[in-house]
Design a protein around this motif. Structure first.
Motif, PDB file in Angstrom:
ATOM      1  N   ILE A  28      77.581   9.117  70.317  1.00 41.87           N
ATOM      2  CA  ILE A  28      78.433   9.203  71.509  1.00 41.87           C
ATOM      3  C   ILE A  28      78.872   7.793  71.880  1.00 41.87           C
ATOM      4  N   GLY A  29      80.157   7.531  71.769  1.00 38.71           N
ATOM      5  CA  GLY A  29      80.701   6.212  72.107  1.00 38.71           C
ATOM      6  C   GLY A  29      81.155   6.240  73.552  1.00 38.71           C
ATOM      7  N   CYS A  30      80.244   5.861  74.434  1.00 37.27           N
ATOM      8  CA  CYS A  30      80.569   5.917  75.859  1.00 37.27           C
ATOM      9  C   CYS A  30      80.872   4.513  76.399  1.00 37.27           C
ATOM     10  N   ALA A  31      80.579   3.492  75.572  1.00 43.52           N
ATOM     11  CA  ALA A  31      80.780   2.118  76.056  1.00 43.52           C
ATOM     12  C   ALA A  31      82.256   1.817  76.254  1.00 43.52           C
ATOM     13  N   ALA A  32      82.520   0.966  77.234  1.00 42.61           N
ATOM     14  CA  ALA A  32      83.874   0.448  77.427  1.00 42.61           C
ATOM     15  C   ALA A  32      83.935  -0.858  76.631  1.00 42.61           C
ATOM     16  N   VAL A  33      84.215  -0.703  75.353  1.00 43.13           N
ATOM     17  CA  VAL A  33      84.188  -1.860  74.450  1.00 43.13           C
ATOM     18  C   VAL A  33      85.435  -2.709  74.721  1.00 43.13           C
ATOM     19  N   ALA A  34      85.236  -4.008  74.820  1.00 50.56           N
ATOM     20  CA  ALA A  34      86.411  -4.887  75.018  1.00 50.56           C
ATOM     21  C   ALA A  34      87.270  -4.812  73.758  1.00 50.56           C
ATOM     22  N   ASP A  35      88.543  -4.515  73.932  1.00 55.01           N
ATOM     23  CA  ASP A  35      89.413  -4.358  72.762  1.00 55.01           C
ATOM     24  C   ASP A  35      89.691  -5.692  72.078  1.00 55.01           C
ATOM     25  N   PHE A  36      89.646  -6.769  72.871  1.00 49.78           N
ATOM     26  CA  PHE A  36      89.975  -8.091  72.312  1.00 49.78           C
ATOM     27  C   PHE A  36      88.884  -9.105  72.636  1.00 49.78           C
ATOM     28  N   ARG A  37      88.798 -10.118  71.811  1.00 53.01           N
ATOM     29  CA  ARG A  37      87.865 -11.229  72.092  1.00 53.01           C
ATOM     30  C   ARG A  37      88.623 -12.528  71.910  1.00 53.01           C
ATOM     31  N   PRO A  38      88.184 -13.586  72.590  1.00 50.24           N
ATOM     32  CA  PRO A  38      88.837 -14.886  72.390  1.00 50.24           C
ATOM     33  C   PRO A  38      88.737 -15.299  70.920  1.00 50.24           C
ATOM     34  N   ARG A  39      89.859 -15.781  70.402  1.00 48.19           N
ATOM     35  CA  ARG A  39      89.877 -16.178  68.978  1.00 48.19           C
ATOM     36  C   ARG A  39      88.901 -17.327  68.719  1.00 48.19           C
ATOM     37  N   GLU A  40      88.882 -18.280  69.642  1.00 45.61           N
ATOM     38  CA  GLU A  40      87.960 -19.417  69.508  1.00 45.61           C
ATOM     39  C   GLU A  40      86.924 -19.353  70.621  1.00 45.61           C
ATOM     40  N   VAL A  41      85.667 -19.599  70.302  1.00 52.54           N
ATOM     41  CA  VAL A  41      84.660 -19.712  71.361  1.00 52.54           C
ATOM     42  C   VAL A  41      84.257 -21.181  71.425  1.00 52.54           C
ATOM     43  N   ALA A  42      84.539 -21.800  72.576  1.00 52.77           N
ATOM     44  CA  ALA A  42      84.216 -23.225  72.701  1.00 52.77           C
ATOM     45  C   ALA A  42      82.692 -23.396  72.740  1.00 52.77           C
ATOM     46  N   ASP A  43      82.168 -24.399  72.050  1.00 54.58           N
ATOM     47  CA  ASP A  43      80.707 -24.533  72.108  1.00 54.58           C
ATOM     48  C   ASP A  43      80.237 -25.371  73.294  1.00 54.58           C
ATOM     49  N   GLN A  44      81.198 -25.981  74.012  1.00 54.68           N
ATOM     50  CA  GLN A  44      80.871 -26.649  75.277  1.00 54.68           C
ATOM     51  C   GLN A  44      81.693 -26.003  76.375  1.00 54.68           C
ATOM     52  N   LYS A  45      81.183 -26.045  77.611  1.00 51.34           N
ATOM     53  CA  LYS A  45      81.932 -25.501  78.746  1.00 51.34           C
ATOM     54  C   LYS A  45      83.300 -26.186  78.843  1.00 51.34           C
ATOM     55  N   LEU A  46      84.372 -25.361  78.924  1.00 52.56           N
ATOM     56  CA  LEU A  46      85.721 -25.934  79.026  1.00 52.56           C
ATOM     57  C   LEU A  46      85.861 -26.670  80.346  1.00 52.56           C
ATOM     58  N   LYS A  47      86.434 -27.856  80.307  1.00 49.58           N
ATOM     59  CA  LYS A  47      86.510 -28.700  81.510  1.00 49.58           C
ATOM     60  C   LYS A  47      87.914 -28.738  82.070  1.00 49.58           C
ATOM     61  N   LYS A  48      87.980 -28.829  83.400  1.00 43.04           N
ATOM     62  CA  LYS A  48      89.264 -29.106  84.030  1.00 43.04           C
ATOM     63  C   LYS A  48      89.536 -30.607  83.853  1.00 43.04           C
ATOM     64  N   PRO A  49      90.752 -31.067  83.956  1.00 43.61           N
ATOM     65  CA  PRO A  49      91.949 -30.244  84.120  1.00 43.61           C
ATOM     66  C   PRO A  49      92.460 -29.804  82.761  1.00 43.61           C
ATOM     67  N   VAL A  50      92.904 -28.518  82.709  1.00 38.76           N
ATOM     68  CA  VAL A  50      93.572 -28.046  81.502  1.00 38.76           C
ATOM     69  C   VAL A  50      94.975 -27.659  81.940  1.00 38.76           C
ATOM     70  N   GLN A  51      95.954 -28.154  81.260  1.00 37.13           N
ATOM     71  CA  GLN A  51      97.342 -27.820  81.591  1.00 37.13           C
ATOM     72  C   GLN A  51      97.665 -26.451  81.026  1.00 37.13           C
ATOM     73  N   ASN A  52      98.132 -25.503  81.877  1.00 38.46           N
ATOM     74  CA  ASN A  52      98.525 -24.166  81.438  1.00 38.46           C
ATOM     75  C   ASN A  52      97.586 -23.604  80.366  1.00 38.46           C
ATOM     76  N   PRO A  53      96.336 -23.350  80.719  1.00 33.90           N
ATOM     77  CA  PRO A  53      95.403 -22.890  79.683  1.00 33.90           C
ATOM     78  C   PRO A  53      95.865 -21.555  79.091  1.00 33.90           C
ATOM     79  N   VAL A  54      95.739 -21.413  77.799  1.00 33.26           N
ATOM     80  CA  VAL A  54      96.119 -20.168  77.115  1.00 33.26           C
ATOM     81  C   VAL A  54      94.893 -19.656  76.385  1.00 33.26           C
ATOM     82  N   LEU A  55      94.598 -18.378  76.615  1.00 32.01           N
ATOM     83  CA  LEU A  55      93.451 -17.774  75.929  1.00 32.01           C
ATOM     84  C   LEU A  55      94.007 -16.945  74.785  1.00 32.01           C
ATOM     85  N   GLU A  56      93.763 -17.386  73.580  1.00 34.60           N
ATOM     86  CA  GLU A  56      94.272 -16.613  72.449  1.00 34.60           C
ATOM     87  C   GLU A  56      93.249 -15.562  72.064  1.00 34.60           C
ATOM     88  N   LEU A  57      93.707 -14.312  71.917  1.00 30.98           N
ATOM     89  CA  LEU A  57      92.770 -13.211  71.669  1.00 30.98           C
ATOM     90  C   LEU A  57      92.968 -12.632  70.284  1.00 30.98           C
TER      91      LEU A  57
END
Ligand code: C5P
Length: 403
Positions: free
Chosen positions: A272-301
């Protein structure tokens, strides 16, 4: 004679629905059960012991401290005698006493003294059912393993409309037969259930996810277990207690969920697939916390695997059930998913409906399947997710031919 030799203690508390319990008593006797009736003082205002004595063929028990009754069959003996204690109707007042663990009359004392399962079929005014005190009491009773069947919604004797009607005697009879004394429908079968959301990491502290609470999936696990299944519950990040007797595997991402499902599916009969599985994931996972300032950040999925479609393609021998959370054109979208994902049953719910869907304790489901190519449907709810879960599991067992 589906209840032959079963010993049912039918407890009647005060409410107009008490007249329906006379019919219930008659139906139990017709099915071959032995019935002993206990009435609270409140019940005596609505129906006489003579009715139940005539229907059950046994004297009716009303008092805790009655020397004559205690000499014949004392309260402890009565508590030991029962295979099932069924309180129908269960009034708000009696359920409050039960929740508080009182032992101040025969029925409340019996409920403390019995080791048999206790089931209550509540009946009360809809406002009393909605009252916070009643809500708290119901939570407490359910957490102690007392099953609540109903109430149904509809016209009430007081002229109001809403939840609070006792279930019909024939519905209660069916459930007693199937859930209390039936051969467990899923005995010997393994069921794998996904529940909750998935979390897709952006960086070590942020993620993409959704509002799924996991309540529906956990209720399904509990219902499948109650019907005898061996249950593996693959849970995304949720804060819910594991239902008794179920094996739980905690995961975060969709890919972890798929791996956990595949590692459990080997000898499973049902997925039974009852989970609400996220259809997309970020293409890149940063290994450090992303820091401000980021100009127009884009999350590629990028797209996640479809767990349900993977299961139906790779494990065609497993009966698969999917969920379709929709915000419009419910039946059309759900029917398309039924065919596209090749599941045996799809459970569609409108997540925008009031008191249904994500995070709610309640749900309304339209279950769709095909029989000889024809689209068929069954509606469940609005009702508690636990009740809906039982409906879905029973329908699934029927469609899979597990009788
Ligand atoms: O296509 P949609 O997401 O609406 O389909 C919902 C059904 O598919 C649910 O049963 C859900 O658990 C399942 N699903 C899945 N993997 C995905 C997306 C959805 O198993 N990546």
């Amino acid at each position: 004679m589906g209840l032959k030799d079963k010993k049912i203690l039918l407890a009647v508390s005060g409410g107009i629905a008490a007249y329906k319990s006379a019919e219930l008593c008659r139906q139990f006797i017709r099915e071959g059960a032995s019935v002993r009736v206990v009435m609270t003082r409140g019940a005596l205002a609505f129906i006489t012991p003579m009715t139940f004595q005539a229907l059950s063929g046994n004297p009716v028990h009303t008092e805790l401290l009655d020397p004559a009754a205690e000499a014949a069959m004392g309260h402890i003996e009565l508590a030991r005698w029962a295979d099932l204690v069924l309180i129908a109707p269960a009034s708000a007042g009696f359920l409050a006493r039960l929740a508080a663990g009182m032992a101040d009359d025969l029925l409340s004392t019996l409920c403390l003294a019995t080791s048999a399962p206790v089931v209550a079929a509540p009946a009360m005014n809809q406002q009393m059912w909605a009252n916070a005190a009643t809500r708290d009491n119901m939570e407490r009773l359910q957490s102690r393993g007392i099953a609540l069947w109903g109430p149904a919604s509809g016209d009430q004797a007081c002229g109001e409309v809403g939840p609070g009607r006792m279930l019909e005697p024939s519905d209660i009879l069916d459930r007693v037969r199937d859930e209390c004394f039936g051969r467990p429908l899923l005995k010997g079968r393994k069921v794998v259930i996904t529940a909750g959301p998935t979390r897709e990491a952006i960086d070590p502290v942020r993620y993409v996810s959704n509002h799924s609470s996991g309540k529906m999936g956990f209720a399904l696990a509990e219902a499948a277990r109650a019907l005898g299944a061996e249950v593996v519950l693959v849970a995304g990040p949720v804060s819910l207690a594991t239902p008794a007797g179920c094996t739980r595997i905690d995961v975060e991402s969709a890919r972890e969920m798929l791996a956990a499902v595949e590692s459990s599916l080997g000898d499973a009969a049902l997925f039974i697939g009852c989970a609400a599985v996220a259809d997309f994931r970020p293409r890149e996972v940063a290994d450090q916390k992303l820091k401000k300032p980021v100009q127009n950040p884009v999350l590629e999925l990028e797209e996640n695997p479809d767990i349900l479609a993977t299961v139906t393609a790779r494990y065609p021998e497993v009966f698969s059930v999917g969920f379709a959370a929709e915000t419009g054109n419910l039946l059309e979208h759900a029917a398309a998913k039924l065919d596209k994902k090749k599941v045996g049953l799809i459970c569609a719910n409108d997540v925008t409906a009031a008191d249904s869907g994500f995070n709610s304790d309640k749900n309304t489901i339209v279950a769709l399947w095909r029989s000889s190519g024809e689209l068929r449907q069954s509606r469940f709810g609005p009702d508690h997710k636990k009740t809906i879960a039982g409906n879905i599991i029973r329908l699934t067992a029927e469609l899979a031919g597990w009788q």
